[in-house]
Enzyme design. Structure first.
Site, PDB file in Angstrom:
ATOM      1  CG  ASN A   7      -1.881   1.111   1.287  1.00  0.00           C
ATOM      2  OD1 ASN A   7      -1.829   2.021   0.465  1.00  0.00           O
ATOM      3  ND2 ASN A   7      -2.781   1.067   2.248  1.00  0.00           N
ATOM      4  NE  ARG A  89      -6.187   1.562  -0.250  1.00  0.00           N
ATOM      5  CZ  ARG A  89      -6.237   2.724   0.371  1.00  0.00           C
ATOM      6  NH1 ARG A  89      -5.165   3.222   0.932  1.00  0.00           N
ATOM      7  NH2 ARG A  89      -7.356   3.387   0.446  1.00  0.00           N
ATOM      8  CG  HIS A 207     -14.570   2.118   6.101  1.00  0.00           C
ATOM      9  ND1 HIS A 207     -13.708   1.052   5.895  1.00  0.00           N
ATOM     10  CD2 HIS A 207     -13.782   3.176   6.398  1.00  0.00           C
ATOM     11  CE1 HIS A 207     -12.463   1.458   6.070  1.00  0.00           C
ATOM     12  NE2 HIS A 207     -12.490   2.749   6.362  1.00  0.00           N
ATOM     13  CG  LEU A 208     -18.824   4.539  10.692  1.00  0.00           C
ATOM     14  CD1 LEU A 208     -19.757   4.629  11.898  1.00  0.00           C
ATOM     15  CD2 LEU A 208     -19.314   5.436   9.565  1.00  0.00           C
ATOM     16  N   GLY A 211     -11.674   8.834   7.516  1.00  0.00           N
ATOM     17  CA  GLY A 211     -12.560   8.978   6.371  1.00  0.00           C
ATOM     18  C   GLY A 211     -13.696   7.990   6.588  1.00  0.00           C
ATOM     19  NE  ARG A 240     -11.400  12.956   3.905  1.00  0.00           N
ATOM     20  CZ  ARG A 240     -11.253  11.669   3.599  1.00  0.00           C
ATOM     21  NH1 ARG A 240     -12.028  11.117   2.697  1.00  0.00           N
ATOM     22  NH2 ARG A 240     -10.339  10.949   4.199  1.00  0.00           N
ATOM     23  CG  ASP A 282      -8.724  10.534  17.788  1.00  0.00           C
ATOM     24  OD1 ASP A 282      -9.603   9.977  18.486  1.00  0.00           O
ATOM     25  OD2 ASP A 282      -7.722   9.936  17.367  1.00  0.00           O
ATOM     26  N   GLY A 332     -15.968   2.612  13.863  1.00  0.00           N
ATOM     27  CA  GLY A 332     -16.957   1.533  13.808  1.00  0.00           C
ATOM     28  C   GLY A 332     -16.573   0.354  14.681  1.00  0.00           C
ATOM     29  CD  GLU A 333     -12.254  -2.503  12.929  1.00  0.00           C
ATOM     30  OE1 GLU A 333     -11.255  -2.750  13.641  1.00  0.00           O
ATOM     31  OE2 GLU A 333     -12.200  -2.453  11.692  1.00  0.00           O
ATOM     32  CD  GLU A 383      -9.066  -0.811   3.716  1.00  0.00           C
ATOM     33  OE1 GLU A 383      -8.525  -0.462   4.795  1.00  0.00           O
ATOM     34  OE2 GLU A 383      -9.497  -0.008   2.883  1.00  0.00           O
TER      35      GLU A 383
HETATM   36  P1  ADP Z   1      -8.159   6.015   8.893  1.00  0.00           P
HETATM   37  O1  ADP Z   1      -9.369   6.386   8.099  1.00  0.00           O
HETATM   38  O2  ADP Z   1      -7.094   7.066   8.890  1.00  0.00           O
HETATM   39  O3  ADP Z   1      -7.651   4.605   8.652  1.00  0.00           O
HETATM   40  P2  ADP Z   1      -9.089   4.940  11.421  1.00  0.00           P
HETATM   41  O4  ADP Z   1      -9.910   3.892  10.773  1.00  0.00           O
HETATM   42  O5  ADP Z   1      -7.915   4.519  12.212  1.00  0.00           O
HETATM   43  O6  ADP Z   1      -8.667   6.056  10.398  1.00  0.00           O
HETATM   44  O7  ADP Z   1     -10.054   5.784  12.353  1.00  0.00           O
HETATM   45  C1  ADP Z   1      -9.629   6.829  13.157  1.00  0.00           C
HETATM   46  C2  ADP Z   1     -10.700   7.086  14.204  1.00  0.00           C
HETATM   47  O8  ADP Z   1     -10.946   5.866  14.897  1.00  0.00           O
HETATM   48  C3  ADP Z   1     -10.340   8.135  15.231  1.00  0.00           C
HETATM   49  O9  ADP Z   1     -11.356   9.100  15.328  1.00  0.00           O
HETATM   50  C4  ADP Z   1     -10.249   7.369  16.556  1.00  0.00           C
HETATM   51  O10 ADP Z   1     -10.939   8.025  17.575  1.00  0.00           O
HETATM   52  C5  ADP Z   1     -10.923   6.054  16.290  1.00  0.00           C
HETATM   53  N1  ADP Z   1     -10.140   4.938  16.882  1.00  0.00           N
HETATM   54  C6  ADP Z   1      -9.143   4.256  16.301  1.00  0.00           C
HETATM   55  N2  ADP Z   1      -8.647   3.317  17.153  1.00  0.00           N
HETATM   56  C7  ADP Z   1      -9.351   3.413  18.299  1.00  0.00           C
HETATM   57  C8  ADP Z   1      -9.336   2.731  19.556  1.00  0.00           C
HETATM   58  N3  ADP Z   1      -8.477   1.725  19.799  1.00  0.00           N
HETATM   59  N4  ADP Z   1     -10.214   3.107  20.495  1.00  0.00           N
HETATM   60  C9  ADP Z   1     -11.108   4.110  20.250  1.00  0.00           C
HETATM   61  N5  ADP Z   1     -11.167   4.799  19.098  1.00  0.00           N
HETATM   62  C10 ADP Z   1     -10.314   4.468  18.128  1.00  0.00           C
END
Ligand code: ADP
Length: 397
Positions: A7, A89, A207-208, A211, A240, A282, A332-333, A383
């Site tokens: 990637n 990718r 997908h949260l 982005g 965004r 964040d 999301g996770e 991914e």
């Molecule tokens: P990207 O789109 O850059 O891949 P991510 O999927 O890592 O971004 O998402 C970033 C967001 O996910 C941030 O707002 C952060 O708060 C949240 N996040 C990522 N990891 C954790 C975690 N372990 N616990 C809580 N929130 C998280």
């Protein structure tokens, strides 16, 4: 069989070596600050190696990766000839590359001509491809996997914009979507988790992350997605703006004397939850702010959840009802409170969250109650594995 997944970004290159027999990650890491001083991170055999290593360009980065993959002490293979193929990718394949593709010099040249659609990402992918060909030789298959491919077949009703049709014909302006590899992967994993055939399911995938995008998946195929011609569209994100009245951009440019590039930067880098909260992009910081009583952090979180709810409702409508809602990516996770704020307003559709399951951490899991008509799932995205699977499929043809 071992597949290397690459990637490439403008100054970085992430990699994973995956053994496809067990779908097991043998090693993964990152070349960072390519073109500057060069940092190398390599995780293998339960150990993490971090070093400063000069990397004037991507080809040097690939050389370092291959060297350490086959290193006596830190390596996981004896010889780089054990790598059967490389999966790359690519963010946007336009209307030319609509599925995972085995590359040759001519196709790389074609991909190079599509940089306008993903000005930051596509050139890096081309550089990564050329670097791999140069270092590994022409005999190792190089496969490209596109973030836009999963969305390519959505109906024209969903992909064409209501602007003069000639702009679609002239410039190819249409909805491309993004995060397609992730949406396709989690939809498939959701079907496995539910013990159902994906062809029989209507799924909305959220997908949260920094982005964010949401897709309506019918029978394993995407029929609509929230990101558009660019990844600026859809729900508001970390920085965004997502969908806004397009007239706002023109109004602001006139009022503040902004150039197109300046307006673009405001919408991409200073908006979203950062713009509303004035505090952070964040969601962990926003949760902390809201808990301290910061009203604008609360507002940003409420707006985000509200917009996700609207998309899920709209996609349930176009799907003709839904069987499952999937949460994936960073928020999301990992953010139960956002999941909760999205699911409770949708109770009328037949979605019921098991709040204690929602609070638990873990892998792919169902977080709705057994009686919930629509299953709510958390599926960690992967991914790299999805790219490796598609690469394997292409070279097995
Ligand atoms: P990207 O789109 O850059 O891949 P991510 O999927 O890592 O971004 O998402 C970033 C967001 O996910 C941030 O707002 C952060 O708060 C949240 N996040 C990522 N990891 C954790 C975690 N372990 N616990 C809580 N929130 C998280």
């Amino acid at each position: 069989m071992k597949i290397l997944v690459i990637n490439a970004g403008s100054s970085s290159l992430k990699y994973q070596l995956i053994d496809m027999e067990q779908e097991q990650v043998l090693a993964k890491g990152l070349c960072d600050r390519i073109g500057l001083d060069g940092k190398f991170v390599h995780n293998a055999n339960g150990e993490k190696l971090e070093l400063d290593h000069p990397m004037p360009n991507h080809a040097e980065g690939i050389k370092v990766v291959l060297q350490y993959l086959a290193d006596e002490k830190y390596g996981v293979i004896r010889n780089i000839s054990e790598i059967s193929a490389v999966g790359h990718r690519v963010v946007n394949g336009g209307e030319v590359f609509v599925e995972a593709t085995l590359m040759d010099e001519e196709k790389i040249n074609t991909l190079e001509s599509l940089t306008e659609f993903a000005p930051l990402h596509n050139p890096a992918a081309v550089t990564g491809l050329r670097a791999c060909m140069e270092v590994m030789g022409r005999d190792v298959p190089q496969v490209t996997v596109y973030d836009t491919a999963f969305h390519h077949e959505m109906p024209r009703c969903a992909s064409i914009y209501p602007i003069p049709y000639e702009y679609y014909e002239k410039y190819g302006i249409r909805r491309f979507g993004a995060h397609g590899t992730s949406h396709g992967y989690v939809a498939g994993e959701c079907a496995k988790l539910l013990g159902r055939d994906v062809r029989d399911l209507n799924i909305v995938t959220c997908h949260l992350g920094n982005g964010s995008s949401i897709s309506a998946v019918k029978g394993g195929r995407c029929i609509d997605t929230s990101m558009g011609f660019t990844p600026l569209a859809g729900v508001m994100m970390g920085t965004r703006c997502g969908d806004i009245d397009p007239a706002i951009a023109i109004y602001l440019m006139n009022k503040e004397g902004l150039t197109p590039d300046e307006m673009n930067a405001i919408m991409n880098k200073k908006s979203g939850v950062l713009g509303v909260s004035g505090r952070s992009s964040d969601f962990r910081d926003l949760d902390a702010g809201a808990a301290e009583g910061d009203d604008r952090c609360r507002l940003a979180l409420d707006m985000f959840a509200y917009q996700v709810v609207k998309y899920v409702g709209a996609y349930s409508a176009v799907l003709g009802g839904m069987d499952a809602l999937v949460f994936t990516a960073g928020i999301g996770e990992n953010n139960p409170s956002i999941r909760s704020s999205v699911v409770w307003p949708l109770a009328h559709m037949g979605m019921e969250l098991d709040e204690s399951k929602n609070q638990e951490r873990g892998g792919a899991r169902i977080i709705s109650t057994p009686d919930s008509k629509i299953k709510v799932c958390v599926i960690p995205t992967n991914e790299e594995l999805a790219i490796a699977r598609q690469t394997l499929e292409v070279i097995s043809k």
